[in-house]
Motif scaffolding. Structure first.
Motif, PDB file in Angstrom:
ATOM      1  N   ALA A 196     -34.857  43.977 -17.258  1.00 57.78           N
ATOM      2  CA  ALA A 196     -34.180  42.718 -17.292  1.00 57.78           C
ATOM      3  C   ALA A 196     -33.367  42.246 -18.424  1.00 57.78           C
ATOM      4  O   ALA A 196     -32.442  41.698 -18.038  1.00 57.78           O
ATOM      5  N   LEU A 197     -33.822  42.628 -19.704  1.00 59.98           N
ATOM      6  CA  LEU A 197     -32.894  42.083 -20.803  1.00 59.98           C
ATOM      7  C   LEU A 197     -31.863  42.976 -21.172  1.00 59.98           C
ATOM      8  O   LEU A 197     -31.097  42.773 -22.306  1.00 59.98           O
ATOM      9  N   GLU A 198     -31.668  44.000 -20.581  1.00 59.39           N
ATOM     10  CA  GLU A 198     -30.547  45.234 -20.987  1.00 59.39           C
ATOM     11  C   GLU A 198     -29.319  44.731 -21.393  1.00 59.39           C
ATOM     12  O   GLU A 198     -28.775  45.268 -22.497  1.00 59.39           O
ATOM     13  N   GLN A 199     -28.787  44.015 -20.587  1.00 58.84           N
ATOM     14  CA  GLN A 199     -27.496  43.387 -20.808  1.00 58.84           C
ATOM     15  C   GLN A 199     -27.403  42.417 -22.192  1.00 58.84           C
ATOM     16  O   GLN A 199     -26.189  42.357 -22.639  1.00 58.84           O
ATOM     17  N   SER A 200     -28.422  41.821 -22.519  1.00 57.17           N
ATOM     18  CA  SER A 200     -28.282  40.903 -23.657  1.00 57.17           C
ATOM     19  C   SER A 200     -29.214  41.145 -24.660  1.00 57.17           C
ATOM     20  O   SER A 200     -29.242  40.473 -25.632  1.00 57.17           O
ATOM     21  N   CYS A 201     -29.672  42.303 -24.666  1.00 57.81           N
ATOM     22  CA  CYS A 201     -30.655  42.850 -25.743  1.00 57.81           C
ATOM     23  C   CYS A 201     -30.008  43.130 -27.179  1.00 57.81           C
ATOM     24  O   CYS A 201     -29.252  44.117 -26.783  1.00 57.81           O
ATOM     25  N   ALA A 202     -30.164  42.420 -28.224  1.00 60.65           N
ATOM     26  CA  ALA A 202     -29.637  42.804 -29.284  1.00 60.65           C
ATOM     27  C   ALA A 202     -30.166  44.014 -30.199  1.00 60.65           C
ATOM     28  O   ALA A 202     -29.815  44.558 -31.063  1.00 60.65           O
ATOM     29  N   VAL A 203     -31.621  44.212 -29.714  1.00 64.05           N
ATOM     30  CA  VAL A 203     -32.392  45.421 -30.307  1.00 64.05           C
ATOM     31  C   VAL A 203     -32.122  46.919 -29.737  1.00 64.05           C
ATOM     32  O   VAL A 203     -32.235  47.749 -30.437  1.00 64.05           O
ATOM     33  N   ARG A 204     -31.684  46.779 -28.276  1.00 62.90           N
ATOM     34  CA  ARG A 204     -31.498  48.033 -27.775  1.00 62.90           C
ATOM     35  C   ARG A 204     -30.765  49.109 -28.362  1.00 62.90           C
ATOM     36  O   ARG A 204     -31.215  50.290 -28.775  1.00 62.90           O
ATOM     37  N   PRO A 205     -29.573  48.730 -29.224  1.00 58.75           N
ATOM     38  CA  PRO A 205     -28.726  49.704 -29.670  1.00 58.75           C
ATOM     39  C   PRO A 205     -29.578  50.233 -31.009  1.00 58.75           C
ATOM     40  O   PRO A 205     -29.184  51.562 -31.293  1.00 58.75           O
ATOM     41  N   HIS A 206     -30.510  49.846 -31.440  1.00 55.65           N
ATOM     42  CA  HIS A 206     -31.442  50.337 -32.834  1.00 55.65           C
ATOM     43  C   HIS A 206     -32.469  51.146 -32.398  1.00 55.65           C
ATOM     44  O   HIS A 206     -33.102  51.890 -33.103  1.00 55.65           O
ATOM     45  N   TRP A 207     -32.897  51.305 -31.006  1.00 58.53           N
ATOM     46  CA  TRP A 207     -34.194  52.189 -30.689  1.00 58.53           C
ATOM     47  C   TRP A 207     -33.884  53.632 -30.999  1.00 58.53           C
ATOM     48  O   TRP A 207     -34.903  54.193 -31.148  1.00 58.53           O
ATOM     49  N   ALA A 208     -32.773  53.807 -30.832  1.00 57.95           N
ATOM     50  CA  ALA A 208     -32.277  55.332 -31.242  1.00 57.95           C
ATOM     51  C   ALA A 208     -32.799  55.736 -32.396  1.00 57.95           C
ATOM     52  O   ALA A 208     -33.408  56.777 -32.505  1.00 57.95           O
ATOM     53  N   ILE A 209     -32.596  54.905 -33.365  1.00 60.24           N
ATOM     54  CA  ILE A 209     -32.922  55.230 -34.765  1.00 60.24           C
ATOM     55  C   ILE A 209     -34.494  55.370 -34.829  1.00 60.24           C
ATOM     56  O   ILE A 209     -34.991  56.217 -35.340  1.00 60.24           O
ATOM     57  N   VAL A 210     -35.189  54.418 -34.236  1.00 60.23           N
ATOM     58  CA  VAL A 210     -36.387  54.470 -34.092  1.00 60.23           C
ATOM     59  C   VAL A 210     -37.231  55.515 -33.530  1.00 60.23           C
ATOM     60  O   VAL A 210     -37.990  56.353 -33.996  1.00 60.23           O
ATOM     61  N   ASN A 211     -36.606  56.074 -32.443  1.00 64.61           N
ATOM     62  CA  ASN A 211     -37.061  57.123 -31.454  1.00 64.61           C
ATOM     63  C   ASN A 211     -36.662  58.382 -32.601  1.00 64.61           C
ATOM     64  O   ASN A 211     -37.426  59.405 -32.417  1.00 64.61           O
TER      65      ASN A 211
END
Length: 148
Positions: free
Chosen positions: A101-116
């Motif tokens: 539900a937060l996908e459109q406004s999530c500021a953290v989402r772009p950084h998860w690729a680094i963590v993964n």
């Protein structure tokens, strides 16, 4: 992060298979006996691991299972991905998943690729040869704590 039971059992099964290296074939029933896992579970894992290219099944007289690649070329990441799919700590990280539900406004989402990537890298750094060894000594920092 915690591995599912099936991923854990896949690691146990692959470790047992690796101990039969050198071209020796082993049956799913033998792996079940050796690991103490239920035979139907091992059979299901063997199917997943064969489909993923980690095990090879040879039919006929003298047939059985063997590693599809040398144990040193198979990593913990390979085994986990064979059972769980791509390594991702959140459901929004894999491509094509849009169930947050937060996908459109999530500021953290772009950084998860680094963590993964870091998580996968850590798992990819553990070869099956190491997992197939017997008891492993405790890391030095644990030994230091015990002596303090």
């Amino acid at each position: 992060m915690r591995l599912s039971s099936m991923a854990d059992y896949a690691v146990v099964t692959m470790s047992a298979a690796a101990r039969h290296c050198g071209g020796v074939r082993v049956s799913a029933a033998e792996l079940a006996t050796e690991t103490g896992l239920p035979a139907p579970t091992v059979q299901k894992l063997v199917s997943l691991l064969t489909r993923s290219g980690l095990l090879r099944s040879i039919r006929g007289a003298g047939g059985g299972l063997q590693l599809a690649r040398p144990a040193a070329a198979i990593t913990l990441a390979d085994i986990v991905e064979a059972v769980e799919g791509p390594i991702a700590l959140t459901s929004c990280a894999p491509q094509g998943k849009h169930d947050c539900a937060l996908e459109q406004s999530c500021a953290v989402r772009p950084h998860w690729a680094i963590v993964n990537e870091a998580m996968r890298g850590a798992l990819a750094g553990v070869p099956l040869t190491r997992l197939a060894q017997g008891a492993v000594p405790a890391p030095q920092n644990e030994i230091d704590r015990e002596m303090a």
